[in-house]
Motif scaffolding. Sequence first.
Motif, PDB file in Angstrom:
ATOM      1  N   VAL A 186      -1.866  -3.883  11.646  1.00 14.84           N
ATOM      2  CA  VAL A 186      -1.799  -3.037  12.850  1.00 14.84           C
ATOM      3  C   VAL A 186      -2.167  -1.587  12.498  1.00 14.84           C
ATOM      4  O   VAL A 186      -2.897  -0.909  13.231  1.00 14.84           O
ATOM      5  N   VAL A 187      -1.673  -1.141  11.361  1.00 14.06           N
ATOM      6  CA  VAL A 187      -2.003   0.218  10.896  1.00 14.06           C
ATOM      7  C   VAL A 187      -3.487   0.281  10.540  1.00 14.06           C
ATOM      8  O   VAL A 187      -4.196   1.228  10.888  1.00 14.06           O
ATOM      9  N   GLU A 188      -3.954  -0.751   9.834  1.00 14.75           N
ATOM     10  CA  GLU A 188      -5.362  -0.793   9.422  1.00 14.75           C
ATOM     11  C   GLU A 188      -6.297  -0.648  10.625  1.00 14.75           C
ATOM     12  O   GLU A 188      -7.258   0.124  10.584  1.00 14.75           O
ATOM     13  N   VAL A 190      -6.089   1.364   4.761  1.00 11.81           N
ATOM     14  CA  VAL A 190      -4.708   1.668   4.352  1.00 11.81           C
ATOM     15  C   VAL A 190      -4.684   1.992   2.859  1.00 11.81           C
ATOM     16  O   VAL A 190      -4.083   2.979   2.423  1.00 11.81           O
ATOM     17  N   MET A 191      -5.368   1.189   2.060  1.00 14.90           N
ATOM     18  CA  MET A 191      -5.321   1.376   0.608  1.00 14.90           C
ATOM     19  C   MET A 191      -6.120   2.607   0.168  1.00 14.90           C
ATOM     20  O   MET A 191      -5.770   3.256  -0.813  1.00 14.90           O
ATOM     21  N   ILE A 193       3.771   0.537   0.841  1.00 15.54           N
ATOM     22  CA  ILE A 193       2.834  -0.121  -0.089  1.00 15.54           C
ATOM     23  C   ILE A 193       3.548  -0.436  -1.414  1.00 15.54           C
ATOM     24  O   ILE A 193       3.297  -1.476  -2.034  1.00 15.54           O
ATOM     25  N   PHE A 194       4.440   0.444  -1.833  1.00 19.91           N
ATOM     26  CA  PHE A 194       5.223   0.139  -3.047  1.00 19.91           C
ATOM     27  C   PHE A 194       6.018  -1.151  -2.842  1.00 19.91           C
ATOM     28  O   PHE A 194       6.057  -2.021  -3.710  1.00 19.91           O
ATOM     29  N   ASN A 195       6.666  -1.281  -1.683  1.00 18.93           N
ATOM     30  CA  ASN A 195       7.418  -2.511  -1.395  1.00 18.93           C
ATOM     31  C   ASN A 195       6.481  -3.715  -1.371  1.00 18.93           C
ATOM     32  O   ASN A 195       6.799  -4.778  -1.908  1.00 18.93           O
TER      33      ASN A 195
END
Length: 214
Positions: free
Chosen positions: A142-144, A189-190, A173-175
């Motif tokens: 959804v963010v992407e 996102v990345m 992203i860490f999670n």
Amino acid sequence: MALTLYNYFRSSASYRVRIALALKGLSYEYAPVHLLKNEQLAPPFADIAPGKLVPLLKDGDQLLTQSLAIIEYLDETHPQPPLLPGEPAARARIRGLALDIACEIHPLNNLRVLRYLVHDMKLAEDDKNRWYRHWVETGLEVVEKQLAGSSATGRFCHGDAPTLADIVLVPQIFNARRMDCRLDHVPNVMRVYDECMALEAFNGTQPSACPDAS
Ligand SMILES: N[C@@H](CCC(=O)N[C@@H](CS)C(=O)NCC(=O)O)C(=O)O
């Protein structure tokens, strides 16, 4: 006024506040609350934290809960650099991206929810992990879509300076990585994550850099 942050190195909601404090250049006392040892559920922490959740920020006599409310408080009391910059529509977009993670992904995968799935609902460990990955992977999509589909996206989620949206994105992203979630379907996102991690405010406050990291 002296600031104390009650937090846990691996807590992504805590990491959001650590990033905001670093972006604002604010120093604070680091008060660790070990979630796996259930320190959040017992005094002395539980006496001051109604929700028994970290983070909690103490500013003098004020006790503040909820990471997004804490970050907005810091932004209002220390306006530079702004974490919610721009016109109302820009600010709504930034808040929308932050809430897509903070409300739609994170609560479903919180420690107490996962414990309930395993201990009360008797879900197997593999099924619990499937649950976790499902909500992260679909939620980040959804963010992407919003990052890919808007000219407002810049080096960061909104424009060329970090905002509340980036502050919430990076800890998620860490999670995701810790739980081996797929991330190849969210290239924008990345890309933003990599931009953020090049900054000391994000890099220097990451879980492994915390005093209570183990
Ligand atoms: N919406 C809250 C979420 C806080 C939260 O869920 N904290 C987690 C760590 S990331 C926690 O303290 N969990 C303890 C538990 O589940 O027992 C915020 O943004 O501050």
